[in-house]
Design a protein around this motif. Structure first.
Motif, PDB file in Angstrom:
ATOM      1  N   VAL A   1       0.878  -1.174   0.000  1.00 16.83           N
ATOM      2  CA  VAL A   1       0.000   0.000   0.000  1.00 16.83           C
ATOM      3  C   VAL A   1       0.912   1.219   0.000  1.00 16.83           C
ATOM      4  O   VAL A   1       1.586   1.496   0.994  1.00 16.83           O
ATOM      5  CB  VAL A   1      -0.934   0.022   1.221  1.00 16.83           C
ATOM      6  N   LEU A   2       0.941   1.923  -1.113  1.00 20.61           N
ATOM      7  CA  LEU A   2       1.944   2.949  -1.315  1.00 20.61           C
ATOM      8  C   LEU A   2       1.340   4.346  -1.329  1.00 20.61           C
ATOM      9  O   LEU A   2       0.243   4.554  -1.868  1.00 20.61           O
ATOM     10  CB  LEU A   2       2.686   2.718  -2.637  1.00 20.61           C
ATOM     11  N   GLY A   3       2.066   5.288  -0.769  1.00 23.78           N
ATOM     12  CA  GLY A   3       1.703   6.678  -0.899  1.00 23.78           C
ATOM     13  C   GLY A   3       2.037   7.178  -2.293  1.00 23.78           C
ATOM     14  O   GLY A   3       2.741   6.514  -3.063  1.00 23.78           O
ATOM     15  N   ALA A   4       1.532   8.345  -2.642  1.00 25.92           N
ATOM     16  CA  ALA A   4       1.782   8.914  -3.968  1.00 25.92           C
ATOM     17  C   ALA A   4       3.286   9.076  -4.191  1.00 25.92           C
ATOM     18  O   ALA A   4       3.985   9.666  -3.372  1.00 25.92           O
ATOM     19  CB  ALA A   4       1.084  10.256  -4.099  1.00 25.92           C
ATOM     20  N   GLY A   5       3.783   8.516  -5.290  1.00 22.01           N
ATOM     21  CA  GLY A   5       5.192   8.631  -5.614  1.00 22.01           C
ATOM     22  C   GLY A   5       6.082   7.582  -4.983  1.00 22.01           C
ATOM     23  O   GLY A   5       7.271   7.502  -5.296  1.00 22.01           O
ATOM     24  N   ALA A   6       5.550   6.765  -4.094  1.00 19.80           N
ATOM     25  CA  ALA A   6       6.348   5.716  -3.458  1.00 19.80           C
ATOM     26  C   ALA A   6       6.497   4.524  -4.402  1.00 19.80           C
ATOM     27  O   ALA A   6       5.625   4.245  -5.219  1.00 19.80           O
ATOM     28  CB  ALA A   6       5.701   5.263  -2.155  1.00 19.80           C
ATOM     29  N   THR A   7       7.612   3.817  -4.297  1.00 18.49           N
ATOM     30  CA  THR A   7       7.893   2.695  -5.187  1.00 18.49           C
ATOM     31  C   THR A   7       8.468   1.521  -4.408  1.00 18.49           C
ATOM     32  O   THR A   7       8.934   1.661  -3.282  1.00 18.49           O
ATOM     33  CB  THR A   7       8.896   3.091  -6.287  1.00 18.49           C
ATOM     34  N   VAL A   8       8.442   0.357  -5.056  1.00 12.53           N
ATOM     35  CA  VAL A   8       9.034  -0.866  -4.519  1.00 12.53           C
ATOM     36  C   VAL A   8      10.086  -1.345  -5.501  1.00 12.53           C
ATOM     37  O   VAL A   8       9.853  -1.352  -6.722  1.00 12.53           O
ATOM     38  CB  VAL A   8       7.979  -1.969  -4.308  1.00 12.53           C
ATOM     39  N   THR A   9      11.232  -1.740  -5.010  1.00 16.10           N
ATOM     40  CA  THR A   9      12.256  -2.345  -5.853  1.00 16.10           C
ATOM     41  C   THR A   9      12.703  -3.655  -5.219  1.00 16.10           C
ATOM     42  O   THR A   9      12.621  -3.829  -3.997  1.00 16.10           O
ATOM     43  CB  THR A   9      13.478  -1.425  -6.036  1.00 16.10           C
ATOM     44  N   PHE A  10      13.190  -4.562  -6.049  1.00 16.53           N
ATOM     45  CA  PHE A  10      13.650  -5.865  -5.575  1.00 16.53           C
ATOM     46  C   PHE A  10      15.119  -6.030  -5.925  1.00 16.53           C
ATOM     47  O   PHE A  10      15.537  -5.745  -7.051  1.00 16.53           O
ATOM     48  CB  PHE A  10      12.834  -6.988  -6.218  1.00 16.53           C
ATOM     49  N   GLY A  11      15.891  -6.501  -4.955  1.00 18.63           N
ATOM     50  CA  GLY A  11      17.283  -6.792  -5.195  1.00 18.63           C
ATOM     51  C   GLY A  11      17.443  -8.017  -6.068  1.00 18.63           C
ATOM     52  O   GLY A  11      16.505  -8.791  -6.279  1.00 18.63           O
ATOM     53  N   TYR A  12      18.653  -8.219  -6.574  1.00 17.05           N
ATOM     54  CA  TYR A  12      18.932  -9.344  -7.464  1.00 17.05           C
ATOM     55  C   TYR A  12      18.594 -10.663  -6.765  1.00 17.05           C
ATOM     56  O   TYR A  12      19.066 -10.943  -5.661  1.00 17.05           O
ATOM     57  CB  TYR A  12      20.407  -9.344  -7.873  1.00 17.05           C
ATOM     58  N   GLY A  13      17.747 -11.473  -7.414  1.00 18.11           N
ATOM     59  CA  GLY A  13      17.404 -12.789  -6.895  1.00 18.11           C
ATOM     60  C   GLY A  13      16.331 -12.801  -5.835  1.00 18.11           C
ATOM     61  O   GLY A  13      15.955 -13.889  -5.350  1.00 18.11           O
ATOM     62  N   ALA A  14      15.791 -11.653  -5.461  1.00 13.28           N
ATOM     63  CA  ALA A  14      14.757 -11.632  -4.422  1.00 13.28           C
ATOM     64  C   ALA A  14      13.477 -12.313  -4.903  1.00 13.28           C
ATOM     65  O   ALA A  14      12.809 -13.017  -4.142  1.00 13.28           O
ATOM     66  CB  ALA A  14      14.477 -10.197  -3.992  1.00 13.28           C
ATOM     67  N   VAL A  15      13.112 -12.105  -6.159  1.00 12.35           N
ATOM     68  CA  VAL A  15      11.953 -12.756  -6.772  1.00 12.35           C
ATOM     69  C   VAL A  15      12.270 -13.066  -8.224  1.00 12.35           C
ATOM     70  O   VAL A  15      13.090 -12.393  -8.853  1.00 12.35           O
ATOM     71  CB  VAL A  15      10.679 -11.873  -6.702  1.00 12.35           C
ATOM     72  N   ASP A  16      11.606 -14.094  -8.765  1.00 10.78           N
ATOM     73  CA  ASP A  16      11.735 -14.378 -10.191  1.00 10.78           C
ATOM     74  C   ASP A  16      10.821 -13.484 -11.017  1.00 10.78           C
ATOM     75  O   ASP A  16      11.135 -13.134 -12.158  1.00 10.78           O
ATOM     76  CB  ASP A  16      11.410 -15.841 -10.467  1.00 10.78           C
TER      77      ASP A  16
END
Length: 222
Positions: free
Chosen positions: A22-37
């Motif tokens: 659940v993100l605020g306006a402009g917020a993002t999610v990133t995943f490090g290498y190998g965290a998910v396929d």
């Protein structure tokens, strides 16, 4: 997360197809290498119920990872505008002329007319087993803009643009590296090219008898 913040997940991550971010306006999610396929738009609130507008969730998933996985069902969408290089979207049985009820459909929302289902900027991206449905409300079901070098559509459908004037697939790339010119119903003639490959795809609901698309390479059964 709060507005404009970045949530970085560096360890192995897994979740059901339910909303977890659940993100605020402009917020993002990133995943490090190998965290998910791969990631799924449901993590950002998409619901493949044919009613919920899933566009923002799909864009968030695309921005978070190179591989986006869709379930079977109908994702109602306002215009999706995404940018990416080396992205892959995978659905379930995107050919609308293939029997079976399990299918991934991205369908224009019913409340208003809109320009596209998908407007894509990027190179070397792959879209597999997805039905793009203009719902008779879109000028272009899918519009490719700027440099689209290496874009591939595999086992996809481009269906039901606006009656009379609508176009199933439009390529307005400014890259002039044309590799082929073929005649396919519903394809825009006003294009300049860049190698766009559509393999085993179908085009339904276009009213034109067939127009030339420079830079479109057809292989398999179209």
């Amino acid at each position: 997360t709060s507005a404009a913040s970045v949530l970085t997940i560096s360890k192995a991550f897994s979740a059901e197809r339910l909303q977890v971010f659940v993100l605020g306006a402009g917020a993002t999610v990133t995943f490090g290498y190998g965290a998910v396929d791969s990631v799924c738009p449901e993590w950002w609130g998409a619901v493949a119920d044919g009613t919920t507008d899933c566009a923002a969730a799909i864009v968030a998933a695309n921005n978070a990872h190179d591989n986006v996985s869709f379930s079977n069902g109908v994702y109602a969408v306002s215009p999706i505008k995404v940018t990416g290089f080396g992205k892959t979207w995978r659905g379930v049985n995107g050919r609308s002329n293939v029997t079976g009820t399990a299918r991934t459909i991205l369908r224009a929302i019913t409340s208003t007319s809109q320009n596209t289902v998908l407007q894509h900027y990027g190179q070397w991206c792959v879209f597999e087993d997805i039905e793009f449905d203009g719902n008779a409300k879109t000028s272009f079901v899918v519009a490719l803009t700027q440099s689209t070098l290496g874009t591939k559509f595999l086992r996809c459908s481009f269906n039901y643009p606006t009656p009379t004037t609508g176009i199933c697939l439009r390529n307005t790339s400014t890259n002039a590296a044309n590799i082929a010119t073929v005649v396919v119903p519903g394809i825009s003639a006003s294009v300049q090219g860049a190698s766009v490959i559509a393999s085993q795809c179908s085009f339904i609901g276009a009213t034109g008898a067939g127009v030339a698309l420079a830079g479109y390479y057809a292989e398999g059964t179209n």
